[in-house]
Design an enzyme around this catalytic site. Structure first.
Site, PDB file in Angstrom:
ATOM      1  N   ILE A  22      97.554  44.820  63.202  1.00  0.00           N
ATOM      2  CA  ILE A  22      96.867  45.781  64.062  1.00  0.00           C
ATOM      3  C   ILE A  22      96.210  45.078  65.252  1.00  0.00           C
ATOM      4  O   ILE A  22      96.227  45.589  66.379  1.00  0.00           O
ATOM      5  CB  ILE A  22      95.834  46.579  63.224  1.00  0.00           C
ATOM      6  CG1 ILE A  22      96.572  47.524  62.266  1.00  0.00           C
ATOM      7  CG2 ILE A  22      94.860  47.341  64.116  1.00  0.00           C
ATOM      8  CD1 ILE A  22      95.684  48.257  61.273  1.00  0.00           C
ATOM      9  N   ASP A  67      86.885  31.316  62.606  1.00  0.00           N
ATOM     10  CA  ASP A  67      86.724  31.891  61.278  1.00  0.00           C
ATOM     11  C   ASP A  67      85.530  32.829  61.380  1.00  0.00           C
ATOM     12  O   ASP A  67      84.382  32.384  61.443  1.00  0.00           O
ATOM     13  CB  ASP A  67      86.473  30.804  60.227  1.00  0.00           C
ATOM     14  CG  ASP A  67      86.386  31.385  58.820  1.00  0.00           C
ATOM     15  OD1 ASP A  67      86.231  32.625  58.700  1.00  0.00           O
ATOM     16  OD2 ASP A  67      86.473  30.616  57.839  1.00  0.00           O
ATOM     17  N   SER A 149      87.647  49.937  61.329  1.00  0.00           N
ATOM     18  CA  SER A 149      87.260  50.414  60.001  1.00  0.00           C
ATOM     19  C   SER A 149      88.548  50.750  59.246  1.00  0.00           C
ATOM     20  O   SER A 149      89.555  50.043  59.360  1.00  0.00           O
ATOM     21  CB  SER A 149      86.313  51.613  60.141  1.00  0.00           C
ATOM     22  OG  SER A 149      86.004  52.142  58.885  1.00  0.00           O
ATOM     23  N   TYR A 163      86.087  47.449  49.442  1.00  0.00           N
ATOM     24  CA  TYR A 163      86.720  47.621  50.760  1.00  0.00           C
ATOM     25  C   TYR A 163      86.244  48.929  51.394  1.00  0.00           C
ATOM     26  O   TYR A 163      85.822  48.957  52.555  1.00  0.00           O
ATOM     27  CB  TYR A 163      88.241  47.603  50.589  1.00  0.00           C
ATOM     28  CG  TYR A 163      89.025  47.756  51.867  1.00  0.00           C
ATOM     29  CD1 TYR A 163      89.101  46.712  52.789  1.00  0.00           C
ATOM     30  CD2 TYR A 163      89.716  48.937  52.153  1.00  0.00           C
ATOM     31  CE1 TYR A 163      89.837  46.846  53.961  1.00  0.00           C
ATOM     32  CE2 TYR A 163      90.460  49.077  53.313  1.00  0.00           C
ATOM     33  CZ  TYR A 163      90.512  48.030  54.214  1.00  0.00           C
ATOM     34  OH  TYR A 163      91.245  48.169  55.374  1.00  0.00           O
ATOM     35  N   LYS A 167      84.059  49.291  54.764  1.00  0.00           N
ATOM     36  CA  LYS A 167      84.577  50.026  55.922  1.00  0.00           C
ATOM     37  C   LYS A 167      83.676  51.218  56.266  1.00  0.00           C
ATOM     38  O   LYS A 167      83.528  51.565  57.443  1.00  0.00           O
ATOM     39  CB  LYS A 167      86.021  50.476  55.676  1.00  0.00           C
ATOM     40  CG  LYS A 167      87.013  49.321  55.580  1.00  0.00           C
ATOM     41  CD  LYS A 167      87.020  48.449  56.824  1.00  0.00           C
ATOM     42  CE  LYS A 167      88.259  47.581  56.931  1.00  0.00           C
ATOM     43  NZ  LYS A 167      88.211  46.677  58.092  1.00  0.00           N
ATOM     44  N   THR A 198     102.251  47.105  59.421  1.00  0.00           N
ATOM     45  CA  THR A 198     102.174  45.737  59.943  1.00  0.00           C
ATOM     46  C   THR A 198     103.249  44.895  59.258  1.00  0.00           C
ATOM     47  O   THR A 198     103.830  45.325  58.259  1.00  0.00           O
ATOM     48  CB  THR A 198     100.799  45.133  59.611  1.00  0.00           C
ATOM     49  OG1 THR A 198     100.667  45.153  58.190  1.00  0.00           O
ATOM     50  CG2 THR A 198      99.660  45.914  60.227  1.00  0.00           C
TER      51      THR A 198
HETATM   52  N1  NAD Z   1      97.340  47.514  57.693  1.00  0.00           N
HETATM   53  C1  NAD Z   1      96.789  48.626  57.270  1.00  0.00           C
HETATM   54  O1  NAD Z   1      97.429  49.494  56.651  1.00  0.00           O
HETATM   55  C2  NAD Z   1      95.334  48.901  57.567  1.00  0.00           C
HETATM   56  C3  NAD Z   1      94.828  50.210  57.330  1.00  0.00           C
HETATM   57  C4  NAD Z   1      93.491  50.456  57.615  1.00  0.00           C
HETATM   58  C5  NAD Z   1      92.669  49.468  58.135  1.00  0.00           C
HETATM   59  N2  NAD Z   1      93.178  48.213  58.338  1.00  0.00           N
HETATM   60  C6  NAD Z   1      92.270  47.205  58.894  1.00  0.00           C
HETATM   61  O2  NAD Z   1      92.829  46.709  60.100  1.00  0.00           O
HETATM   62  C7  NAD Z   1      92.432  45.354  60.287  1.00  0.00           C
HETATM   63  C8  NAD Z   1      93.662  44.479  60.503  1.00  0.00           C
HETATM   64  O3  NAD Z   1      94.486  44.599  59.357  1.00  0.00           O
HETATM   65  P1  NAD Z   1      96.014  44.128  59.353  1.00  0.00           P
HETATM   66  O4  NAD Z   1      96.651  44.846  58.235  1.00  0.00           O
HETATM   67  O5  NAD Z   1      96.570  44.194  60.725  1.00  0.00           O
HETATM   68  O6  NAD Z   1      95.825  42.585  58.924  1.00  0.00           O
HETATM   69  P2  NAD Z   1      96.874  41.370  58.910  1.00  0.00           P
HETATM   70  O7  NAD Z   1      96.632  40.682  57.611  1.00  0.00           O
HETATM   71  O8  NAD Z   1      98.244  41.813  59.260  1.00  0.00           O
HETATM   72  O9  NAD Z   1      96.323  40.432  60.097  1.00  0.00           O
HETATM   73  C9  NAD Z   1      95.025  39.927  60.017  1.00  0.00           C
HETATM   74  C10 NAD Z   1      94.859  38.794  61.016  1.00  0.00           C
HETATM   75  O10 NAD Z   1      93.516  38.300  60.854  1.00  0.00           O
HETATM   76  C11 NAD Z   1      93.519  36.878  60.724  1.00  0.00           C
HETATM   77  N3  NAD Z   1      92.366  36.491  59.910  1.00  0.00           N
HETATM   78  C12 NAD Z   1      92.182  36.693  58.574  1.00  0.00           C
HETATM   79  N4  NAD Z   1      90.982  36.215  58.186  1.00  0.00           N
HETATM   80  C13 NAD Z   1      90.381  35.711  59.299  1.00  0.00           C
HETATM   81  C14 NAD Z   1      89.118  35.093  59.550  1.00  0.00           C
HETATM   82  N5  NAD Z   1      88.242  34.888  58.562  1.00  0.00           N
HETATM   83  N6  NAD Z   1      88.824  34.716  60.815  1.00  0.00           N
HETATM   84  C15 NAD Z   1      89.717  34.910  61.824  1.00  0.00           C
HETATM   85  N7  NAD Z   1      90.936  35.483  61.648  1.00  0.00           N
HETATM   86  C16 NAD Z   1      91.261  35.888  60.411  1.00  0.00           C
HETATM   87  C17 NAD Z   1      94.855  36.567  60.064  1.00  0.00           C
HETATM   88  O11 NAD Z   1      95.249  35.221  60.315  1.00  0.00           O
HETATM   89  C18 NAD Z   1      95.790  37.603  60.729  1.00  0.00           C
HETATM   90  O12 NAD Z   1      96.327  37.118  61.941  1.00  0.00           O
HETATM   91  C19 NAD Z   1      91.612  44.977  59.050  1.00  0.00           C
HETATM   92  O13 NAD Z   1      90.249  45.147  59.333  1.00  0.00           O
HETATM   93  C20 NAD Z   1      92.078  45.985  58.012  1.00  0.00           C
HETATM   94  O14 NAD Z   1      91.115  46.196  57.013  1.00  0.00           O
HETATM   95  C21 NAD Z   1      94.485  47.909  58.056  1.00  0.00           C
END
Ligand code: NAD
Length: 263
Positions: A22, A67, A149, A163, A167, A198
């Site tokens: 995302i 981080d 969120s 979680y 959120k 993703t």
């Molecule tokens: N994918 C979904 O279905 C979904 C749905 C609702 C909400 N979200 C939220 O969207 C956001 C992104 O999710 P996603 O699925 O795209 O994640 P993802 O795992 O595909 O990507 C996460 C990115 O964050 C980086 N990362 C992880 N921990 C880190 C840290 N401590 N410091 C810096 N970088 C860090 C990772 O290297 C990665 O590039 C999150 O907050 C997640 O909770 C995702």
């Protein structure tokens, strides 16, 4: 749409966790809307790759290693961004997720499950917002903060209690910060995505799960990272200059449906 209407041309947007998923979708859409982009991620190589792609779109970009669980690392990320790109106007606090844990029933929850998930979602977002607001104020500029969120922060999902609580906390934090930071010209909003296709999610979901999630959605498809990027562009833009404290649910209408019991 005319870029002048968005008012994003030449602005600098920082996206935490922007190397993938995302965050990457938000970064790409903001770049298309005229922003220069800092990709801040734990995965330095991934951040560099996404930053190169953005550079290829005739935008300035920077890759910053961070981080977000560590306040000193957050402070360094902001310094490096302003140094590399000359300014900072928009911060997308996107890092989060289950941090490698599996969904776990409340009665089986461990301290590590609770603490890792709260730290990487609520705690990290809190201290990112804190440092970002201070950076805007110290530079004498306003800005836009957008927190990621989840629909899980609005309605319960089996096995996701820490979680969902984190959120939901981000939604409330967004409202509190909108109130306290409005006098400084800082808007704070959030996006609540539904399940998003993703790279990682697509890899993790079995084919059957994938179909079931698509089928349960009124639009019969999963969200894309760019769907979230569209909401980020709106919230960051001049079109939303009087919008603060809100959470935009981007879910294809799935929250309007009643979950069906398993057959
Ligand atoms: N994918 C979904 O279905 C979904 C749905 C609702 C909400 N979200 C939220 O969207 C956001 C992104 O999710 P996603 O699925 O795209 O994640 P993802 O795992 O595909 O990507 C996460 C990115 O964050 C980086 N990362 C992880 N921990 C880190 C840290 N401590 N410091 C810096 N970088 C860090 C990772 O290297 C990665 O590039 C999150 O907050 C997640 O909770 C995702």
């Amino acid at each position: 749409m005319e870029q002048s209407l968005l008012g994003l041309s030449g602005k600098v947007a920082l996206v935490t966790g922007g190397a993938a998923g995302i965050g990457r979708g938000c970064a790409m859409m903001l770049a298309r809307a005229g922003c220069n982009i800092a990709i801040a991620d734990l995965d330095k190589k991934g951040a560099e790759k996404t930053a190169r792609e953005i550079h290829g779109m005739a935008r300035r970009s920077a890759a910053v290693e961070v981080d977000v669980r560590k306040p000193e690392s957050i402070a360094k990320m902001l310094e490096e961004t302003v140094k590399a790109l000359g300014r900072l106007d928009i911060c997308i606090n996107n890092v989060g997720g289950l941090t490698g844990h599996r969904p776990t029933a409340f009665l089986d929850a461990t301290p590590a499950f609770f603490e890792d998930v709260i730290n990487n979602n609520l705690r990290a977002t809190y201290w990112c917002c804190h440092a970002e607001a201070k950076s805007f104020i110290a530079r004498g500029v306003g800005g836009s903060i957008i927190n990621i969120s989840s629909l899980a922060g609005i309605r319960a999902v089996q096995g996701l209690s820490p979680y969902g609580a984190a959120k939901a906390g981000i939604i409330n934090l967004t409202q509190n910060l909108a109130l306290e930071l409005a006098p400084y010209g800082i808007r704070v909003n959030a996006i609540a995505p539904a399940t998003t296709g993703t790279e990682k999610m697509t890899e993790r979901m079995a084919k059957g799960d994938f179909k079931a999630v698509e089928e349960a959605n009124p639009m019969k498809r999963l969200a894309s990272p760019e769907d979230m990027g569209g909401a980020a562009v709106y919230l960051a833009s001049a079109l939303a200059s009087y919008v603060t404290g809100h959470t935009i649910v981007v879910d294809g209408g799935v929250s309007l449906t009643t979950p069906r019991p398993a057959p």
